[in-house]
Design a protein around this motif. Structure first.
Motif, PDB file in Angstrom:
ATOM      1  N   SER A 164     -18.636  50.388 -69.481  1.00 52.53           N
ATOM      2  CA  SER A 164     -18.042  50.064 -68.224  1.00 52.53           C
ATOM      3  C   SER A 164     -18.750  49.037 -67.408  1.00 52.53           C
ATOM      4  CB  SER A 164     -17.876  51.473 -67.414  1.00 52.53           C
ATOM      5  OG  SER A 164     -17.488  51.032 -66.172  1.00 52.53           O
ATOM      6  N   ILE A 165     -18.008  48.052 -66.949  1.00 50.74           N
ATOM      7  CA  ILE A 165     -18.596  47.079 -65.855  1.00 50.74           C
ATOM      8  C   ILE A 165     -18.586  47.494 -64.439  1.00 50.74           C
ATOM      9  CG2 ILE A 165     -16.440  45.961 -65.428  1.00 50.74           C
ATOM     10  CD1 ILE A 165     -18.206  43.310 -66.045  1.00 50.74           C
ATOM     11  N   ASP A 166     -17.945  48.583 -64.288  1.00 53.26           N
ATOM     12  CA  ASP A 166     -17.906  49.114 -63.056  1.00 53.26           C
ATOM     13  C   ASP A 166     -19.092  49.060 -61.999  1.00 53.26           C
ATOM     14  OD1 ASP A 166     -15.100  49.660 -63.479  1.00 53.26           O
ATOM     15  OD2 ASP A 166     -15.355  51.755 -63.522  1.00 53.26           O
ATOM     16  N   MET A 167     -20.200  49.720 -62.547  1.00 52.85           N
ATOM     17  CA  MET A 167     -21.446  49.598 -61.873  1.00 52.85           C
ATOM     18  C   MET A 167     -21.976  48.037 -61.534  1.00 52.85           C
ATOM     19  SD  MET A 167     -23.838  52.755 -62.827  1.00 52.85           S
ATOM     20  CE  MET A 167     -24.233  52.387 -64.773  1.00 52.85           C
ATOM     21  N   TYR A 168     -21.734  47.560 -62.690  1.00 55.00           N
ATOM     22  CA  TYR A 168     -22.230  45.847 -62.439  1.00 55.00           C
ATOM     23  C   TYR A 168     -21.448  45.357 -61.066  1.00 55.00           C
ATOM     24  CZ  TYR A 168     -22.900  40.895 -63.330  1.00 55.00           C
ATOM     25  OH  TYR A 168     -23.328  39.559 -63.288  1.00 55.00           O
ATOM     26  N   LEU A 169     -19.797  45.569 -61.071  1.00 57.15           N
ATOM     27  CA  LEU A 169     -19.272  45.192 -60.094  1.00 57.15           C
ATOM     28  C   LEU A 169     -19.470  45.624 -58.769  1.00 57.15           C
ATOM     29  CD1 LEU A 169     -15.905  44.506 -62.115  1.00 57.15           C
ATOM     30  CD2 LEU A 169     -17.171  42.858 -61.513  1.00 57.15           C
ATOM     31  N   ALA A 170     -19.890  46.955 -58.920  1.00 56.47           N
ATOM     32  CA  ALA A 170     -20.127  47.588 -57.449  1.00 56.47           C
ATOM     33  C   ALA A 170     -21.558  47.176 -56.767  1.00 56.47           C
ATOM     34  CB  ALA A 170     -20.208  49.224 -57.681  1.00 56.47           C
ATOM     35  N   GLY A 171     -22.352  46.464 -57.602  1.00 55.11           N
ATOM     36  CA  GLY A 171     -23.385  45.905 -56.847  1.00 55.11           C
ATOM     37  C   GLY A 171     -24.723  45.642 -57.868  1.00 55.11           C
ATOM     38  N   ALA A 172     -24.743  45.964 -59.092  1.00 58.75           N
ATOM     39  CA  ALA A 172     -25.844  45.643 -59.988  1.00 58.75           C
ATOM     40  C   ALA A 172     -25.752  44.060 -60.300  1.00 58.75           C
ATOM     41  CB  ALA A 172     -25.610  46.487 -61.374  1.00 58.75           C
ATOM     42  N   TYR A 173     -24.742  43.401 -60.016  1.00 60.11           N
ATOM     43  CA  TYR A 173     -24.846  42.029 -60.281  1.00 60.11           C
ATOM     44  C   TYR A 173     -25.860  41.289 -59.339  1.00 60.11           C
ATOM     45  CZ  TYR A 173     -21.950  41.629 -55.878  1.00 60.11           C
ATOM     46  OH  TYR A 173     -21.593  41.989 -54.468  1.00 60.11           O
ATOM     47  N   LEU A 174     -26.026  42.058 -58.094  1.00 58.68           N
ATOM     48  CA  LEU A 174     -27.278  41.396 -57.274  1.00 58.68           C
ATOM     49  C   LEU A 174     -28.542  41.079 -58.068  1.00 58.68           C
ATOM     50  CD1 LEU A 174     -26.294  43.600 -54.152  1.00 58.68           C
ATOM     51  CD2 LEU A 174     -25.891  41.376 -54.297  1.00 58.68           C
ATOM     52  N   LEU A 175     -28.740  42.000 -59.167  1.00 57.45           N
ATOM     53  CA  LEU A 175     -30.001  41.795 -59.757  1.00 57.45           C
ATOM     54  C   LEU A 175     -30.050  40.895 -60.965  1.00 57.45           C
ATOM     55  CD1 LEU A 175     -30.828  45.714 -60.083  1.00 57.45           C
ATOM     56  CD2 LEU A 175     -31.322  44.223 -58.084  1.00 57.45           C
ATOM     57  N   ASP A 176     -28.631  40.416 -61.050  1.00 50.27           N
ATOM     58  CA  ASP A 176     -28.511  39.530 -62.232  1.00 50.27           C
ATOM     59  C   ASP A 176     -29.262  38.107 -62.207  1.00 50.27           C
ATOM     60  OD1 ASP A 176     -27.341  37.683 -64.460  1.00 50.27           O
ATOM     61  OD2 ASP A 176     -25.437  38.594 -64.348  1.00 50.27           O
ATOM     62  N   PRO A 177     -30.137  37.634 -62.985  1.00 50.29           N
ATOM     63  CA  PRO A 177     -30.586  36.457 -62.760  1.00 50.29           C
ATOM     64  C   PRO A 177     -29.571  35.310 -62.445  1.00 50.29           C
ATOM     65  CG  PRO A 177     -31.875  37.417 -64.423  1.00 50.29           C
ATOM     66  CD  PRO A 177     -30.436  38.167 -64.183  1.00 50.29           C
ATOM     67  N   PHE A 178     -28.605  35.235 -62.946  1.00 46.17           N
ATOM     68  CA  PHE A 178     -27.335  34.308 -62.723  1.00 46.17           C
ATOM     69  C   PHE A 178     -26.985  34.492 -61.356  1.00 46.17           C
ATOM     70  CE2 PHE A 178     -27.277  33.854 -67.464  1.00 46.17           C
ATOM     71  CZ  PHE A 178     -27.319  32.753 -67.625  1.00 46.17           C
ATOM     72  N   TYR A 179     -26.766  35.563 -60.903  1.00 50.29           N
ATOM     73  CA  TYR A 179     -26.282  35.674 -59.460  1.00 50.29           C
ATOM     74  C   TYR A 179     -27.591  35.112 -58.699  1.00 50.29           C
ATOM     75  CZ  TYR A 179     -24.821  37.459 -55.023  1.00 50.29           C
ATOM     76  OH  TYR A 179     -24.288  37.706 -53.799  1.00 50.29           O
ATOM     77  N   ARG A 180     -28.529  35.396 -58.867  1.00 48.87           N
ATOM     78  CA  ARG A 180     -29.826  35.171 -57.978  1.00 48.87           C
ATOM     79  C   ARG A 180     -29.821  33.741 -57.900  1.00 48.87           C
ATOM     80  NH1 ARG A 180     -29.764  38.841 -54.779  1.00 48.87           N
ATOM     81  NH2 ARG A 180     -31.343  37.641 -53.848  1.00 48.87           N
ATOM     82  N   ALA A 181     -29.616  32.968 -59.013  1.00 47.60           N
ATOM     83  CA  ALA A 181     -29.543  31.663 -58.938  1.00 47.60           C
ATOM     84  C   ALA A 181     -28.471  31.073 -58.451  1.00 47.60           C
ATOM     85  CB  ALA A 181     -29.693  31.091 -60.501  1.00 47.60           C
ATOM     86  N   SER A 182     -27.460  31.642 -58.221  1.00 47.55           N
ATOM     87  CA  SER A 182     -26.324  31.088 -57.453  1.00 47.55           C
ATOM     88  C   SER A 182     -26.623  30.958 -55.910  1.00 47.55           C
ATOM     89  CB  SER A 182     -25.013  32.018 -57.598  1.00 47.55           C
ATOM     90  OG  SER A 182     -25.106  33.135 -56.988  1.00 47.55           O
ATOM     91  N   VAL A 183     -27.610  31.849 -55.664  1.00 42.82           N
ATOM     92  CA  VAL A 183     -27.980  31.850 -54.181  1.00 42.82           C
ATOM     93  C   VAL A 183     -28.271  30.506 -53.639  1.00 42.82           C
ATOM     94  CG1 VAL A 183     -29.481  32.695 -52.237  1.00 42.82           C
ATOM     95  CG2 VAL A 183     -28.155  34.427 -53.848  1.00 42.82           C
ATOM     96  N   GLU A 184     -29.275  29.839 -54.580  1.00 40.34           N
ATOM     97  CA  GLU A 184     -29.976  28.616 -54.282  1.00 40.34           C
ATOM     98  C   GLU A 184     -29.113  27.348 -54.635  1.00 40.34           C
ATOM     99  OE1 GLU A 184     -32.733  28.772 -52.245  1.00 40.34           O
ATOM    100  OE2 GLU A 184     -32.845  30.987 -52.740  1.00 40.34           O
ATOM    101  N   LEU A 185     -28.075  27.516 -55.402  1.00 39.96           N
ATOM    102  CA  LEU A 185     -27.477  26.282 -56.104  1.00 39.96           C
ATOM    103  C   LEU A 185     -26.517  25.394 -54.928  1.00 39.96           C
ATOM    104  CD1 LEU A 185     -26.485  26.972 -59.802  1.00 39.96           C
ATOM    105  CD2 LEU A 185     -28.567  25.631 -58.851  1.00 39.96           C
ATOM    106  N   THR A 186     -26.624  24.445 -55.094  1.00 35.46           N
ATOM    107  CA  THR A 186     -25.455  23.416 -54.447  1.00 35.46           C
ATOM    108  C   THR A 186     -24.715  22.820 -55.350  1.00 35.46           C
ATOM    109  OG1 THR A 186     -26.952  21.715 -54.075  1.00 35.46           O
ATOM    110  CG2 THR A 186     -27.179  23.257 -52.427  1.00 35.46           C
ATOM    111  N   GLN A 187     -25.133  22.702 -56.829  1.00 31.72           N
ATOM    112  CA  GLN A 187     -23.986  22.118 -57.287  1.00 31.72           C
ATOM    113  C   GLN A 187     -24.023  22.984 -59.096  1.00 31.72           C
ATOM    114  OE1 GLN A 187     -25.687  18.268 -57.943  1.00 31.72           O
ATOM    115  NE2 GLN A 187     -27.204  18.991 -59.471  1.00 31.72           N
ATOM    116  N   SER A 188     -23.010  22.811 -59.545  1.00 36.86           N
ATOM    117  CA  SER A 188     -22.654  23.416 -60.959  1.00 36.86           C
ATOM    118  C   SER A 188     -23.932  23.007 -61.765  1.00 36.86           C
ATOM    119  CB  SER A 188     -21.498  23.178 -61.414  1.00 36.86           C
ATOM    120  OG  SER A 188     -20.437  23.553 -60.454  1.00 36.86           O
ATOM    121  N   GLN A 189     -24.271  24.069 -62.725  1.00 39.16           N
ATOM    122  CA  GLN A 189     -25.363  23.815 -63.619  1.00 39.16           C
ATOM    123  C   GLN A 189     -25.156  24.831 -64.938  1.00 39.16           C
ATOM    124  OE1 GLN A 189     -29.069  23.269 -60.705  1.00 39.16           O
ATOM    125  NE2 GLN A 189     -29.590  23.420 -62.843  1.00 39.16           N
TER     126      GLN A 189
END
Length: 276
Positions: free
Chosen positions: A73-98
């Protein structure tokens, strides 16, 4: 002097032409996300491909996997575990696609983290790479390409380089498809739940330590970041576990996710307040 084009280059151009012929006419249609995934599969093998749009909240648009990859189930990921995903953490700093590989993003010790165990290892994945497509309103798209343990589909450095080279094209197509459709700004409010986690029960330094543990940092990496000794990190961690009445990284991870899942709309403060 005659010029020749390498057969590999000709094959790649043929694949690109085939993909664009399929994809371009479908810009703005509901079939575009699935066709985008199919185009990526023309160039590289994958055991799992997931396309998640982060607008007001994360939404899975496409999820494909081979029989080698288990169901979870992806429910826990969508509920907030995505905050710990390195890709999500990287998105916080990005200004252009990579394009990123996991090794470019993860901190030392990440493969011993509960996030890695729960959301990759448990379903049979070992590695991941993918695109972060950043939209003008701050929303972003994560196109994840995963590979299983011992999989013959693991990407070679040249295949990773090929995907990286395709970034401007993938970005342009996604901007054309989603650019005018996105009306809701990305809600980053939940980011504060991670920043505030434990603040009602722990010291500021203890909060910093458990936050980094949740994100996959090893004690040595935490020590380097906070300019303290690994022994001091372990003391902070032991004291934090005692105050939170838990005994392991798994308990800490489950406590964080459980606290987040109680909210329909997080409005600030320590998510543990009212949870115990």
């Amino acid at each position: 002097m005659s010029r020749t084009i390498h057969p590999t280059a000709i094959a790649m151009i043929a694949r690109l032409s085939e993909g664009l012929i399929q994809l371009v006419p479908q810009i703005s249609s509901e079939d575009f996300p699935h066709l985008l995934v199919e185009v990526v599969k023309l160039f590289v093998p994958a055991d799992e491909i997931t396309l998640i749009l982060f607008e007001d909240k994360p939404e899975v648009l496409v999820s494909e996997k081979t029989e080698q990859i288990g169901n979870q189930s992806i429910d826990m990921y969508l509920a907030g575990a995505y905050l710990l995903d390195p890709f999500y953490r990287a998105s916080v700093e990005l200004t252009q696609s990579q394009f990123f590989t996991y090794d470019e993003l993860v901190p030392d010790g990440f493969r011993q983290s509960e996030f890695y165990k729960q959301y990759l290892v448990k379903i049979g994945l070992e590695d991941e790479c993918g695109y972060l497509i950043i939209f003008p309103g701050g929303q972003f798209l994560h196109l994840s390409i995963g590979h299983g343990r011992g999989s013959s589909s693991r990407l070679t450095p040249s295949e990773q380089q090929l995907l990286d080279t395709l970034t401007p094209l993938i970005d342009m197509l996604c901007q054309q498809h989603w650019g005018e459709q996105l009306s809701k700004p990305l809600n980053r409010q939940l980011d504060q739940a991670l920043a505030n986690f434990g603040s009602s029960k722990l010291t500021e330094r203890e909060c910093a330590v458990i936050r980094m543990v949740l994100q996959g940092y090893s004690p040595a990496a935490i020590a380097d970041k906070l300019f303290i000794s690994p022994g001091t990190v372990r003391v902070h961690l032991r004291n934090s576990y005692k105050k939170l009445d838990i005994g392991s990284q798994l308990d800490l991870h489950n406590l964080f996710i459980g606290a987040l899942m109680q909210f329909e709309h997080y409005e600030g403060g320590d998510p543990l307040e009212g949870f115990f």
